[in-house]
Enzyme design. Sequence first.
Site, mmCIF file in Angstrom:
data_model
loop_
_atom_site.group_PDB
_atom_site.id
_atom_site.type_symbol
_atom_site.label_atom_id
_atom_site.label_comp_id
_atom_site.label_asym_id
_atom_site.label_seq_id
_atom_site.Cartn_x
_atom_site.Cartn_y
_atom_site.Cartn_z
ATOM 1 N N GLU A 19 0.736 -1.574 0.006
ATOM 2 C CA GLU A 19 -0.053 -0.277 0.052
ATOM 3 C C GLU A 19 0.448 1.149 0.574
ATOM 4 O OE1 GLU A 19 -2.165 -0.437 2.976
ATOM 5 O OE2 GLU A 19 -3.817 -2.282 1.836
ATOM 6 N N HIS A 60 -11.120 10.064 7.789
ATOM 7 C CA HIS A 60 -11.059 8.900 8.017
ATOM 8 C C HIS A 60 -10.455 7.871 9.338
ATOM 9 C CE1 HIS A 60 -10.251 4.584 6.249
ATOM 10 N NE2 HIS A 60 -9.405 4.975 6.848
ATOM 11 N N ARG A 90 -0.507 8.738 9.549
ATOM 12 C CA ARG A 90 -0.548 7.381 9.995
ATOM 13 C C ARG A 90 0.298 7.011 8.084
ATOM 14 N NH1 ARG A 90 -3.798 3.168 8.683
ATOM 15 N NH2 ARG A 90 -6.032 4.105 8.588
ATOM 16 N N ARG A 127 -1.059 8.934 1.767
ATOM 17 C CA ARG A 127 -1.798 9.027 2.108
ATOM 18 C C ARG A 127 -2.130 10.855 1.743
ATOM 19 N NH1 ARG A 127 -5.471 4.856 6.442
ATOM 20 N NH2 ARG A 127 -5.437 3.125 4.602
ATOM 21 N N HIS A 173 -8.735 9.576 3.742
ATOM 22 C CA HIS A 173 -8.628 8.737 2.899
ATOM 23 C C HIS A 173 -8.937 8.990 1.848
ATOM 24 C CE1 HIS A 173 -8.409 4.535 0.777
ATOM 25 N NE2 HIS A 173 -7.509 4.257 1.955
#
Length: 531
Positions: free
Chosen positions: A115, A351, A386, A290, A243
């Site tokens: 990811e 998110h 994060r 992100r 997100h």
Amino acid sequence: MQTDFLVIGSGIAGLTYALKTARFFPDKKVTVITKTQADETNTKYAQGGIAGVWDEDRDSYEKHIEDTLIAGDGLCNKDIVEIVVKEGPERIKEIISYGAEFDKDEKGAYSLGKEGGHSENRILHHKDVTGQEMERALLAELSQVPNIELVNHCFVVDILTQHHLGFLVTKSTTDITCYGVYVLNLHTHKIEKILSKITLLATGGCGQAYRTTTNPKIATGDGIAMVYRAKGRIENMEFIQFHPTALYEPGTSPSFLITEAVRGDGGILRNKNGDAFMEQYDSRKDLAPRDIVARAIDSEMKKTGTEHVYLDCRHMDKEKFIHHFPNIYEKCLSIGIDVMQQMIPVAPAAHYSCGGIKTDEWGRTSILHLYACGECASTGLHGANRLASNSLLEAMVFGHRCFLDSSKAVENIRWNDAIPDWKTTGTTDPREMILITQSLKELQQIMSDYVGIVRTDVRLERAMKRLDLLFAETEELYRTTKVSPQLSELRNLITVGYLIVKGAQFRKESRGLHYNTDHQAKSSLLQNIIL
């Protein structure tokens, strides 16, 4: 009620702690309370997976640590990052021993995904419902432990401290102590007192502060707000992660998440003209962290005047896509989108809260006998942003560490029977629910319009002024009407909104998830904003 250990929240963090504690102390009572059903948690909605160094021939602790530090943009606590990364694989093995199943390849080895922000394939997953599978395994294991009491439909109103004994408690008080909680029993509609020796907050995030969020309705920042009211320490609330790819469905809440793993498997972001745009923003393209991807999408939407971009999966292998992402495939079909023929409309949605209740390396808060772990806590792992799939890992590692520390402390703690019962004298039932529902809509609009992905000083000032008015109106309603879950959640969300805005106003720079066009350069002085 009296209990030795009180766990507020039934996600992966709370259940990990409860299970370990109850098995270590078979003669003590462990009580887990949740405001809806036990499985209705943020954990349940975690799609992508859990990060951990699994293939040591290709991956290493050093790589995972470095990826986490880079994503956190200079504000991670390196010691905490090392703890979580190095202890994480053992916690993953534990949940596998409880029966959690992660996808394997044709040779029987775990299928590891990749990811955004990760340099190697290290994400274990169960199709696109990893959190739900982990929650299932933990609840099944929990059912076999007789000294755990699981109480559903119980809403925590406030933490009990010296304040409830008539003592003046301020932020400078050094010995604030938690004695338990007041809860609203949703069956009897009465507020009850639960005394505990040790209390753990695992109350999840606060995505419902925003109009568009991937979080379930229960994510109202209850634990964070309660600790702040009790004069506990909160930090880094300005870092709200959006997100990048929530399914664009106007008017639908919560938003359906299109996991980052889709981009990890080859999905490409495109604008309304069909152009792949991420290479203009970062050399890692669609697998950048992100915060970068969310800002890039926001920029493209503003350039083209659209409310979404597209995620292109048409080139991907259909059989593999359906095997790995069956729920995403079915969800898209249900609204008329065949992902093999059409691109998926996506837009960023609130998110994850990277800040929260400030804790140390053992999950201890600034309030004695009170621990916190999971999304409601700020452990130092995430910093300003994060890294994908680090949240479930953190929840298990700190659920375990909270257990280790509190198990040493519990024998020297006694219940405080002097705490008074809740007084409801002089309050009435609310006559108009619209006063609550409309204030919630106003809050969500304020936060979405002024405190979103891109911020300015003027927007933050305007948000604070409007929040001040909402706060005054809601506190008056709280004083004059009976407590309800809706009113308590509104009150908590206004508090969380204030903390996000105040943290954003204090941070005179752009860093990670906090992007202020009036302060674009990162400062050389790195600091956590503690409120």
